[in-house]
Design an enzyme around this catalytic site. Structure first.
Site, PDB file in Angstrom:
ATOM      1  N   TYR A 129       0.835  -1.210   0.000  1.00 34.48           N
ATOM      2  CA  TYR A 129       0.000   0.000   0.000  1.00 34.48           C
ATOM      3  C   TYR A 129       0.868   1.258   0.000  1.00 34.48           C
ATOM      4  CZ  TYR A 129      -3.662   3.245   1.606  1.00 34.48           C
ATOM      5  OH  TYR A 129      -4.554   4.294   1.726  1.00 34.48           O
ATOM      6  N   ASP A 130       1.824   1.323   0.940  1.00 32.30           N
ATOM      7  CA  ASP A 130       2.627   2.547   1.086  1.00 32.30           C
ATOM      8  C   ASP A 130       3.444   2.817  -0.174  1.00 32.30           C
ATOM      9  OD1 ASP A 130       1.677   1.971   3.590  1.00 32.30           O
ATOM     10  OD2 ASP A 130       3.601   2.108   4.621  1.00 32.30           O
ATOM     11  N   ASN A 159      -5.887   9.643   8.335  1.00 34.23           N
ATOM     12  CA  ASN A 159      -6.991   8.783   8.807  1.00 34.23           C
ATOM     13  C   ASN A 159      -8.333   9.517   8.851  1.00 34.23           C
ATOM     14  OD1 ASN A 159      -4.364   7.851   9.959  1.00 34.23           O
ATOM     15  ND2 ASN A 159      -5.635   6.101  10.552  1.00 34.23           N
ATOM     16  N   ARG A 203     -10.496  -1.026  10.138  1.00 36.81           N
ATOM     17  CA  ARG A 203      -9.820   0.166  10.642  1.00 36.81           C
ATOM     18  C   ARG A 203     -10.328   0.478  12.047  1.00 36.81           C
ATOM     19  NH1 ARG A 203     -10.054   3.876   5.253  1.00 36.81           N
ATOM     20  NH2 ARG A 203     -11.819   2.522   4.790  1.00 36.81           N
ATOM     21  N   GLY A 225      -1.559   0.553  22.896  1.00 42.31           N
ATOM     22  CA  GLY A 225      -2.494   1.643  22.585  1.00 42.31           C
ATOM     23  C   GLY A 225      -1.865   3.023  22.729  1.00 42.31           C
ATOM     24  N   GLN A 280       0.310   4.256  20.552  1.00 45.79           N
ATOM     25  CA  GLN A 280       0.541   4.841  19.216  1.00 45.79           C
ATOM     26  C   GLN A 280      -0.543   5.877  18.943  1.00 45.79           C
ATOM     27  OE1 GLN A 280      -0.687   1.831  19.854  1.00 45.79           O
ATOM     28  NE2 GLN A 280      -1.675   0.834  18.135  1.00 45.79           N
ATOM     29  N   ARG A 336       1.328   9.820  14.240  1.00 44.26           N
ATOM     30  CA  ARG A 336       0.951  10.430  12.961  1.00 44.26           C
ATOM     31  C   ARG A 336       0.108  11.673  13.221  1.00 44.26           C
ATOM     32  NH1 ARG A 336      -1.992   6.508   9.544  1.00 44.26           N
ATOM     33  NH2 ARG A 336       0.009   5.605   9.029  1.00 44.26           N
TER      34      ARG A 336
HETATM   35  P1  NAD Z   1     -12.695   2.028   0.601  1.00 41.13           P
HETATM   36  O1  NAD Z   1     -12.052   0.708   0.708  1.00 41.13           O
HETATM   37  O2  NAD Z   1     -14.007   2.242   1.266  1.00 41.13           O
HETATM   38  O3  NAD Z   1     -12.876   2.469  -0.913  1.00 41.13           O
HETATM   39  C1  NAD Z   1     -12.075   2.014  -1.951  1.00 41.13           C
HETATM   40  C2  NAD Z   1     -12.962   1.758  -3.145  1.00 41.13           C
HETATM   41  O4  NAD Z   1     -12.163   1.358  -4.263  1.00 41.13           O
HETATM   42  C3  NAD Z   1     -13.956   0.612  -2.884  1.00 41.13           C
HETATM   43  O5  NAD Z   1     -15.232   0.977  -3.357  1.00 41.13           O
HETATM   44  C4  NAD Z   1     -13.369  -0.546  -3.684  1.00 41.13           C
HETATM   45  O6  NAD Z   1     -14.344  -1.491  -4.083  1.00 41.13           O
HETATM   46  C5  NAD Z   1     -12.722   0.189  -4.853  1.00 41.13           C
HETATM   47  N1  NAD Z   1     -11.634  -0.561  -5.469  1.00 41.13           N
HETATM   48  C6  NAD Z   1     -10.591  -1.172  -4.873  1.00 41.13           C
HETATM   49  N2  NAD Z   1      -9.783  -1.726  -5.773  1.00 41.13           N
HETATM   50  C7  NAD Z   1     -10.315  -1.444  -7.004  1.00 41.13           C
HETATM   51  C8  NAD Z   1      -9.947  -1.755  -8.333  1.00 41.13           C
HETATM   52  N3  NAD Z   1      -8.844  -2.486  -8.590  1.00 41.13           N
HETATM   53  N4  NAD Z   1     -10.731  -1.326  -9.342  1.00 41.13           N
HETATM   54  C9  NAD Z   1     -11.854  -0.602  -9.087  1.00 41.13           C
HETATM   55  N5  NAD Z   1     -12.257  -0.286  -7.848  1.00 41.13           N
HETATM   56  C10 NAD Z   1     -11.492  -0.703  -6.813  1.00 41.13           C
HETATM   57  O7  NAD Z   1     -11.614   3.085   1.146  1.00 41.13           O
HETATM   58  P2  NAD Z   1     -11.724   4.647   1.386  1.00 41.13           P
HETATM   59  O8  NAD Z   1     -11.431   4.903   2.812  1.00 41.13           O
HETATM   60  O9  NAD Z   1     -12.957   5.194   0.789  1.00 41.13           O
HETATM   61  O10 NAD Z   1     -10.458   5.150   0.560  1.00 41.13           O
HETATM   62  C11 NAD Z   1     -10.594   5.746  -0.721  1.00 41.13           C
HETATM   63  C12 NAD Z   1      -9.226   6.214  -1.189  1.00 41.13           C
HETATM   64  O11 NAD Z   1      -8.676   7.148  -0.255  1.00 41.13           O
HETATM   65  C13 NAD Z   1      -8.208   5.086  -1.343  1.00 41.13           C
HETATM   66  O12 NAD Z   1      -7.424   5.333  -2.476  1.00 41.13           O
HETATM   67  C14 NAD Z   1      -7.370   5.215  -0.094  1.00 41.13           C
HETATM   68  O13 NAD Z   1      -6.057   4.743  -0.302  1.00 41.13           O
HETATM   69  C15 NAD Z   1      -7.385   6.718   0.154  1.00 41.13           C
HETATM   70  N6  NAD Z   1      -7.160   7.023   1.561  1.00 41.13           N
HETATM   71  C16 NAD Z   1      -8.139   6.851   2.484  1.00 41.13           C
HETATM   72  C17 NAD Z   1      -7.881   7.142   3.821  1.00 41.13           C
HETATM   73  C18 NAD Z   1      -8.928   7.011   4.883  1.00 41.13           C
HETATM   74  O14 NAD Z   1      -8.618   7.204   6.062  1.00 41.13           O
HETATM   75  N7  NAD Z   1     -10.176   6.713   4.582  1.00 41.13           N
HETATM   76  C19 NAD Z   1      -6.608   7.566   4.219  1.00 41.13           C
HETATM   77  C20 NAD Z   1      -5.627   7.701   3.242  1.00 41.13           C
HETATM   78  C21 NAD Z   1      -5.917   7.442   1.917  1.00 41.13           C
HETATM   79  N1  UDP Z   2      -5.855  -0.572  15.867  1.00 36.60           N
HETATM   80  C1  UDP Z   2      -6.198  -1.062  17.128  1.00 36.60           C
HETATM   81  N2  UDP Z   2      -7.296  -1.877  17.216  1.00 36.60           N
HETATM   82  C2  UDP Z   2      -8.054  -2.199  16.143  1.00 36.60           C
HETATM   83  C3  UDP Z   2      -7.709  -1.697  14.866  1.00 36.60           C
HETATM   84  C4  UDP Z   2      -6.587  -0.884  14.765  1.00 36.60           C
HETATM   85  O1  UDP Z   2      -5.545  -0.779  18.125  1.00 36.60           O
HETATM   86  O2  UDP Z   2      -9.040  -2.936  16.325  1.00 36.60           O
HETATM   87  C5  UDP Z   2      -4.698   0.334  15.779  1.00 36.60           C
HETATM   88  C6  UDP Z   2      -3.685  -0.015  14.696  1.00 36.60           C
HETATM   89  O3  UDP Z   2      -2.737  -0.928  15.194  1.00 36.60           O
HETATM   90  C7  UDP Z   2      -3.074   1.350  14.400  1.00 36.60           C
HETATM   91  C8  UDP Z   2      -4.246   2.314  14.623  1.00 36.60           C
HETATM   92  O4  UDP Z   2      -5.185   1.617  15.417  1.00 36.60           O
HETATM   93  O5  UDP Z   2      -2.062   1.644  15.315  1.00 36.60           O
HETATM   94  C9  UDP Z   2      -4.913   2.775  13.341  1.00 36.60           C
HETATM   95  O6  UDP Z   2      -5.201   1.636  12.587  1.00 36.60           O
HETATM   96  P1  UDP Z   2      -6.009   1.701  11.213  1.00 36.60           P
HETATM   97  O7  UDP Z   2      -5.986   0.325  10.632  1.00 36.60           O
HETATM   98  O8  UDP Z   2      -7.313   2.346  11.441  1.00 36.60           O
HETATM   99  O9  UDP Z   2      -5.183   2.730  10.311  1.00 36.60           O
HETATM  100  P2  UDP Z   2      -3.627   2.902   9.937  1.00 36.60           P
HETATM  101  O10 UDP Z   2      -2.784   2.027  10.806  1.00 36.60           O
HETATM  102  O11 UDP Z   2      -3.543   2.514   8.508  1.00 36.60           O
HETATM  103  O12 UDP Z   2      -3.367   4.331  10.203  1.00 36.60           O
END
Ligand code: NAD
Ligand code: UDP
Length: 313
Positions: free
Chosen positions: A145-146, A174, A186, A207, A209, A275
C-alpha cells in the site's frame, strides 16, 4: 454543460460521499468500482438519476471514457483489506493510476490522486509536513500500500512533466465516518462495532501509538477545493487533533457502554508509532481546515453503525 466526473472507487467510503457532493452540485458523475470494498448500497440513492452512471470495472484494466475530471480513489484503504492480496493492491495502485493517467492524458482531463499519509511510513519527523520524505519499510507487510501510493505519486508528477497532464495529489490522513464497513478493520469502525455489540475493544499493542482523525465531511470539502484550485500538491488533508489509540478507545467506549473492557492484541508489523498532519499548506492555498472535532464526528458515525447493526446489514 455539466462537468463530467469520473470517480474511481466511487462506491466506497470516501468515494460515495464525494458522489453525493458532486451530484448535489448538479454535476455529471460516472462511478466506477469493482466492489472489492465498495457497496452499491452507498450510491443506491442516485441509481436512475439522469446525471449518474455506474460502471463495474477494475482499474487495473484500461478503460475509454469521455470525462473532464478524474477523482482517482480506487484502492482498498484498510490494512486488513489491502493485505489480503498485497500483489493485487500494488497492481491497483500502480496499474490503476497508470491507466487513469493515460485516460487523463488522452482526453485532457484533470486527475486527482487520493494518496495517503502512509507515504510517510513510520515517521521520524513529527508532525509530518509535505516536505518530509518518509520512512517506509520497502519489504514489510504495509509496503504494498505505502509503496503503491508512492509510485502512484511519482507517476502523477512524471505525467505532469512529460505530458503536461493536470494533476492534484492529496495526502489523506486517517478519515472516518458513516459508510465505513462494519468489518472494515480500521480502528474507528472496529471500536464502534465492538462497543455496540458489547465486546471488549481491541487495542493493538499498548495503545500508545497515535493517529489524527478527520471527519469525512471535512475531508471531502478539502478534496473538492484541491481539485477546483490551482495547487498541484502534494498536500496534506487531515485533522491535526492527535489521540493515542487508547484515548480513542476510551472515548468510543464511554459514549456507548462505559463498563466495557479494553483488551490488548499484538501490534502488527511496521504499525506507525505516531501520525499528525501539518496542514499549513492546506490553510494557505485552499483556505481549508477541518471543522468537526472527534467528539462531534463520532456521534453520526456511531448512529450510522447502530442503525446498520440493528437492521442486520
Ligand atoms: P474504501 O475501501 O471504502 O474504498 C475504496 C474503493 O475502491 C472501494 O469501493 C473498492 O471497491 C474500490 N476498489 C478497490 N480496488 C479497485 C480496483 N482495482 N478497481 C476498481 N475499484 C477498486 O476506502 P476509502 O477509505 O474510501 O479510501 C478511498 C481512497 O482514499 C483510497 O485510495 C485510499 O487509499 C485513500 N485514503 C483513504 C484514507 C482514509 O482514512 N479513509 C486515508 C488515506 C488514503
Ligand atoms: N488498531 C487497534 N485496534 C483495532 C484496529 C486498529 O488498536 O481494532 C490500531 C492499529 O494498530 C493502528 C491504529 O489503530 O495503530 C490505526 O489503525 P487503522 O488500521 O485504522 O489505520 P492505519 O494504521 O492505517 O493508520
Amino acid at each position: 454543460m455539466a462537468r463530467r466526473n469520473l470517480i474511481t472507487g466511487g462506491a466506497g467510503f470516501l468515494g460515495s460521499h464525494l458522489v453525493d457532493r458532486l451530484m448535489e452540485a448538479d454535476e455529471e458523475v460516472i462511478c466506477l468500482d469493482n466492489y472489492y470494498t465498495g457497496r452499491k448500497e452507498n450510491i443506491r440513492q442516485w441509481l436512475g438519476h439522469p446525471n449518474f452512471e455506474l460502471i463495474r470495472h477494475d482499474v487495473t484494466d484500461p478503460i475509454r471514457l469521455e470525462v473532464d475530471r478524474i477523482w482517482h480513489l480506487a484502492c482498498p484503504a484498510s490494512p486488513v483489506h489491502y493485505q489480503f492480496n498485497p500483489i493485487k493492491t500494488a497492481k491497483t495502485s500502480f496499474l490503476g493510476t497508470y491507466n487513469m493517467l493515460g485516460l487523463a492524458r488522452r482526453v485532457g482531463a484533470r486527475l486527482l490522486l487520493a494518496s495517503t499519509s502512509e507515504v510517510y511510513g513510520d515517521p521520524e519527523v513529527h508532525p509530518q509536513p509535505e516536505s518530509y520524505r518518509g520512512c517506509v519499510n520497502t519489504i514489510g507487510i504495509r509496503s504494498c500500500y505505502d509503496e503503491g501510493k508512492r509510485i502512484a505519486e511519482t507517476l502523477c508528477f512524471d505525467y505532469q512533466r512529460m505530458h503536461s497532464t493536470e494533476i492534484r495529489v492529496m495526502r489523506i490522513f486517517n478519515t472516518y465516518g458513516p459508510r465505513m464497513l462494519p468489518d472494515d478493520g480500521r480502528v474507528v469502525s472496529n471500536f464502534i462495532v465492538q462497543a455496540l455489540q458489547g465486546h471488549p475493544l481491541t487495542l493493538y499493542g499498548d495503545g500508545s501509538q497515535t493517529r489524527s482523525f478527520c471527519y469525512v465531511d471535512d475531508l471531502i470539502e478539502g478534496m473538492i477545493r484541491l481539485m477546483n484550485g490551482d495547487h498541484t500538491g502534494p498536500i496534506n488533508i487531515g485533522n491535526p487533533g492527535e489521540f493515542t489509540i487508547r484515548q480513542l478507545a476510551e472515548r468510543v467506549r464511554d459514549r456507548i457502554q462505559p463498563d466495557l473492557a479494553l483488551t490488548t492484541q499484538p501490534l502488527p508489523q511496521d504499525d506507525p508509532l505516531q501520525r499528525q498532519p501539518v496542514i499549513d499548506l492546506a490553510r494557505d492555498v485552499l483556505g481549508w481546515e477541518p471543522k468537526v472535532s472527534l467528539e462531534e464526528g463520532l456521534e453520526p458515525t456511531i448512529a450510522y453503525f447502530r442503525e446498520r447493526l440493528q437492521a442486520g446489514r
